[in-house]
Design a protein around this motif. Sequence first.
Motif, PDB file in Angstrom:
ATOM      1  N   PHE A   1       0.710  -1.137  -0.082  1.00 53.45           N
ATOM      2  CA  PHE A   1      -0.132   0.012  -0.043  1.00 53.45           C
ATOM      3  C   PHE A   1       0.832   1.217  -0.120  1.00 53.45           C
ATOM      4  O   PHE A   1       0.603   2.050  -0.877  1.00 53.45           O
ATOM      5  N   ILE A   2       1.700   1.303   0.985  1.00 50.71           N
ATOM      6  CA  ILE A   2       2.470   2.517   1.159  1.00 50.71           C
ATOM      7  C   ILE A   2       3.441   2.966  -0.172  1.00 50.71           C
ATOM      8  O   ILE A   2       3.437   3.812  -0.805  1.00 50.71           O
ATOM      9  N   PRO A   3       4.096   1.914  -0.975  1.00 48.13           N
ATOM     10  CA  PRO A   3       5.009   2.421  -1.793  1.00 48.13           C
ATOM     11  C   PRO A   3       4.072   2.383  -3.125  1.00 48.13           C
ATOM     12  O   PRO A   3       4.517   3.371  -4.032  1.00 48.13           O
ATOM     13  N   ASP A   4       2.950   1.878  -3.073  1.00 53.46           N
ATOM     14  CA  ASP A   4       2.204   2.213  -4.297  1.00 53.46           C
ATOM     15  C   ASP A   4       1.506   3.453  -4.314  1.00 53.46           C
ATOM     16  O   ASP A   4       1.458   4.087  -5.596  1.00 53.46           O
ATOM     17  N   GLN A   5       1.360   3.938  -3.265  1.00 54.49           N
ATOM     18  CA  GLN A   5       0.718   5.456  -2.928  1.00 54.49           C
ATOM     19  C   GLN A   5       1.761   6.402  -3.386  1.00 54.49           C
ATOM     20  O   GLN A   5       1.695   7.153  -4.065  1.00 54.49           O
ATOM     21  N   VAL A   6       3.219   6.040  -2.856  1.00 55.42           N
ATOM     22  CA  VAL A   6       4.174   7.013  -3.173  1.00 55.42           C
ATOM     23  C   VAL A   6       4.632   6.886  -4.628  1.00 55.42           C
ATOM     24  O   VAL A   6       4.659   8.244  -4.923  1.00 55.42           O
TER      25      VAL A   6
END
Length: 194
Positions: A106-111
């Motif tokens: 989730f976090i790397p996809d958002q970034v």
Amino acid sequence: MRDNNNNNTREEERSSSSKQQQPQAPMSLKIIDSCLRLSVVPLSVATIWLTVTNHESNPDYGNLEYNSIMGLKYMVGVSAISAIYALLSTVSSWVTCLVSKAWLFFIPDQVLAYVMTTSVAGATEIVYLLNKGDKIVTWSEMCSSYPHYCSKLTIALGLHVFVLFFFLFLSVISAYRAFSPFDPPCDSQTNNDA
């Protein structure tokens, strides 16, 4: 009476065991996720190749390369990072111990979705200025002098936009995976009635 107690106990055990198990994403969602991630790799590599190999000489104005424009270096860097991340995340999405850690995706996809947005915005502005120029700051359009350079750069930008859309879809999928195990929030009327 005992039968009722036994039935109630069994139902409570079933409900508590079902609450402990986290819902898994459907297999079709996992396949879509993997296909999107794998599609990012060749598109990003093609963007890098088109941008880095793009150069054109003009006898009047000189040589134009991607090194001349800082925004294109940024686009190449973001494309390289997105290709590497997409490849690694595709492989790790099929590793069982990492699949349960939805926050790792989730976090790397958002970034990356946000970074891709900035990269596309910068590259779009560059292509616009090359095509139209900016008369206020006396920057003339350059595509009449470097038509081959501009056409290759426009294709690279188009591929980069596709990668952005793929990352936007991936960020929605990873958000679904990260937040689907949680119950929706209650409204204030439900809390007051209870």
